[in-house]
Design a protein around this motif. Structure first.
Motif, PDB file in Angstrom:
ATOM      1  N   ALA A 248      34.737  30.304  31.797  1.00 43.15           N
ATOM      2  CA  ALA A 248      35.583  30.851  32.858  1.00 43.15           C
ATOM      3  C   ALA A 248      35.024  30.567  34.251  1.00 43.15           C
ATOM      4  CB  ALA A 248      35.788  32.348  32.660  1.00 43.15           C
ATOM      5  N   GLY A 252      37.073  28.613  37.063  1.00 48.10           N
ATOM      6  CA  GLY A 252      37.302  29.239  38.359  1.00 48.10           C
ATOM      7  C   GLY A 252      36.822  28.382  39.513  1.00 48.10           C
ATOM      8  N   MET A 257      38.105  29.716  42.901  1.00 43.87           N
ATOM      9  CA  MET A 257      38.117  31.156  42.677  1.00 43.87           C
ATOM     10  C   MET A 257      36.798  31.764  43.135  1.00 43.87           C
ATOM     11  SD  MET A 257      38.541  33.292  39.095  1.00 43.87           S
ATOM     12  CE  MET A 257      40.101  32.492  38.694  1.00 43.87           C
ATOM     13  N   THR A 261      36.591  37.622  42.467  1.00 45.94           N
ATOM     14  CA  THR A 261      37.833  37.534  41.685  1.00 45.94           C
ATOM     15  C   THR A 261      37.527  37.283  40.216  1.00 45.94           C
ATOM     16  OG1 THR A 261      39.040  36.669  43.593  1.00 45.94           O
ATOM     17  CG2 THR A 261      40.033  36.324  41.420  1.00 45.94           C
ATOM     18  N   LEU A 262      36.570  36.388  39.959  1.00 43.01           N
ATOM     19  CA  LEU A 262      36.194  36.098  38.582  1.00 43.01           C
ATOM     20  C   LEU A 262      35.625  37.344  37.908  1.00 43.01           C
ATOM     21  CD1 LEU A 262      35.747  34.092  36.258  1.00 43.01           C
ATOM     22  CD2 LEU A 262      33.512  33.568  37.258  1.00 43.01           C
ATOM     23  N   ALA A 265      38.368  39.665  37.015  1.00 42.77           N
ATOM     24  CA  ALA A 265      39.150  39.173  35.881  1.00 42.77           C
ATOM     25  C   ALA A 265      38.440  39.452  34.562  1.00 42.77           C
ATOM     26  CB  ALA A 265      39.414  37.680  36.038  1.00 42.77           C
ATOM     27  N   PRO A 313      44.110  30.309  42.215  1.00 40.53           N
ATOM     28  CA  PRO A 313      43.037  31.206  41.748  1.00 40.53           C
ATOM     29  C   PRO A 313      43.539  32.545  41.222  1.00 40.53           C
ATOM     30  CG  PRO A 313      42.437  30.195  43.841  1.00 40.53           C
ATOM     31  CD  PRO A 313      43.867  29.844  43.595  1.00 40.53           C
ATOM     32  N   ALA A 314      44.502  33.158  41.929  1.00 45.20           N
ATOM     33  CA  ALA A 314      45.008  34.459  41.515  1.00 45.20           C
ATOM     34  C   ALA A 314      45.730  34.373  40.170  1.00 45.20           C
ATOM     35  CB  ALA A 314      45.937  35.031  42.583  1.00 45.20           C
ATOM     36  N   ALA A 317      43.232  33.870  37.353  1.00 47.14           N
ATOM     37  CA  ALA A 317      42.607  35.143  36.997  1.00 47.14           C
ATOM     38  C   ALA A 317      43.523  35.969  36.093  1.00 47.14           C
ATOM     39  CB  ALA A 317      42.261  35.939  38.258  1.00 47.14           C
ATOM     40  N   THR A 318      44.811  35.974  36.419  1.00 40.93           N
ATOM     41  CA  THR A 318      45.786  36.696  35.598  1.00 40.93           C
ATOM     42  C   THR A 318      45.858  36.119  34.194  1.00 40.93           C
ATOM     43  OG1 THR A 318      47.108  37.191  37.572  1.00 40.93           O
ATOM     44  CG2 THR A 318      48.200  37.406  35.431  1.00 40.93           C
ATOM     45  N   ILE A 320      43.490  34.468  32.614  1.00 38.41           N
ATOM     46  CA  ILE A 320      42.246  34.780  31.899  1.00 38.41           C
ATOM     47  C   ILE A 320      42.300  36.192  31.328  1.00 38.41           C
ATOM     48  CG2 ILE A 320      39.770  35.215  32.219  1.00 38.41           C
ATOM     49  CD1 ILE A 320      39.718  32.851  34.151  1.00 38.41           C
TER      50      ILE A 320
END
Length: 421
Positions: A248, A252, A257, A261-262, A265, A313-314, A317-318, A320
């Motif tokens: 991940a 990212g 990302m 944020t990571l 997530a 990136p957002a 994250a969703t 993941i």
């Protein structure tokens, strides 16, 4: 001092016992001990880097620790399905307690720390096999495996939150492994006893009674093939899932990302995944296994392919969070499927060990694919793994559900016969 003493006993046609406070706490804690090595993987690597190893060496030590745990789990799985289940669990967890305590307290040489860590990892292998086998001894495998997963995730979230507060160090990380091993060791006396009669023996004897001219009872071929099949399918699926999880950060970085944020997530994935397991806990056997697993693998496969081509990136994250929520749901049902095939745990005992063998190489395999063909193709490959496994997984789950329904029918018929004057 058995947990079965406070709950309804098994019947001749249903060798499983109900879930209770004692056998439940034993199964859940021993299972947590068996999986804690993987759950603390990032912290363990950080500690080895602190004591002088580079990131590659730290990763290799961790891989060998996981691999050792898995091999011991596989090697003891047959015995864990027998009468020595508690002895095996206690012996391994006792060794793990001492070994991790040494790893936590010694200051050198580093070789002694590594050796102690590997010995402790080997000890945890018995927790992998005995907890997996013990789950099969309890009724309603869907609910039991899901409850175990919920407890596992919640306690892992607590441990992961507390250790950084106390300070990320040799004493806190290896000390927590020693403490958990000790607590799990103390409750091994409550592990459910191995049933005198296995599920497959009940089915084989029933078939023999229906056809008196047949040879002596044998394990039904469909159950045997389903058991072998789940030991192959589950690790393959798990390797593709863990490739996404462990890589991940790489995924990212490719889309810009941020670390925050990571981190959000990954934390959200763990919490929401516990919620998915809670759904299975509440619904139990009512949701079945085959159809939910088929849907979960299809959705997971599609999302993994999407992850490979996503550039926002957002949204990444969703995705993941979504794929790991589905993973938690499917993981629970895979365990229940193996447990449903035999009450002694002949299939659920080695299942986690087989899974860990595959997942221990997931980072290497995933990194090799990304380095060789790029992230979009990586997403496509790991996604296709899920799609390829849908049909065999559903077939295996159908056999598991059918075995349970057959046992329930036999049990109800036996009760009715006893009540008839």
């Amino acid at each position: 001092m058995s947990s079965t003493s406070t709950s309804a006993p098994p019947t001749p046609d249903d060798p499983r016992v109900p879930l209770g406070p004692r056998n439940g706490s034993a199964v859940f804690l021993v299972s947590l001990a068996g999986l804690m090595l993987a759950n603390l993987a990032p912290l363990i690597m950080s500690v080895f880097e602190q004591i002088g190893f580079d990131v590659v060496a730290s990763g290799n030590i961790l891989t060998w620790g996981l691999f050792t745990s898995a091999i011991i789990g596989l090697a003891t799985s047959r015995a864990a399905a027998g009468t020595r289940r508690r002895t095996i669990a206690a012996s391994g967890l006792g060794i793990a307690t001492i070994a991790f305590l040494v790893a936590a307290l010694v200051t050198g040489p580093t070789a002694l720390i590594v050796i102690s860590f590997l010995i402790g990892s080997a000890g945890l292998g018995t927790a992998v096999s005995t907890s997996g086998a013990a789950i099969a001894a309890l009724r309603n495998p869907n609910r039991v495996s899901a409850s175990s997963g919920v407890v596992n995730r919640l306690l892992v979230m607590v441990v992961l939150a507390v250790i950084p507060i106390l300070g990320l160090a040799q004493i806190t990380v290896f000390g927590s492994l020693a403490l958990l091993s000790l607590v799990s060791f103390a409750v091994t006396v409550w592990l459910p006893s191995t049933p005198e009669t296995s599920t497959t023996e009940v089915l084989a004897e029933t078939r023999a009674e229906a056809t008196p001219l047949s040879s002596r009872p044998r394990t039904p071929r469909t159950v045997l093939l389903a058991g072998i099949g789940v030991l192959i399918v589950f690790p393959l699926w798990g390797t593709s899932e863990d490739s996404v999880w462990t890589l991940a950060p790489t995924l990212g970085d490719a889309v810009g990302m941020s670390d925050q944020t990571l981190g959000f997530a990954l934390s959200a994935a763990a919490g929401i995944g516990a919620g998915a397991m809670l759904v299975v806990t509440l619904l139990g056997s009512r949701i079945g296994r085959a159809l939910p697993l088929g849907i979960a693998l299809a959705l997971g496969g599609a999302i993994k392919i999407w992850i490979g081509v996503e550039t926002d990136p957002a949204m990444l994250a969703t995705l993941i969070i979504a794929v790991n929520t589905i993973y938690a749901f499917a993981f629970t049902l895979f365990i229940a499927t193996a447990a449903g095939l035999d009450a002694r745990g002949n299939w659920s005992g080695p299942l986690i060990g087989a899974y860990i063998v595959g997942s221990s190489f997931a980072p290497i395999i995933g990194a090799w694919i990304i380095d060789g063909v790029g992230i979009p193709t990586f997403g496509l490959i790991v996604g296709l793994v899920s799609f390829v496994l849908i049909i065999p997984t559903m077939l295996i789950a159908r056999v598991s559900t059918r075995v349970e329904k057959t046992l329930n029918s036999l049990d109800e018929a036996a009760v009715t016969h006893e009540r008839t004057p």
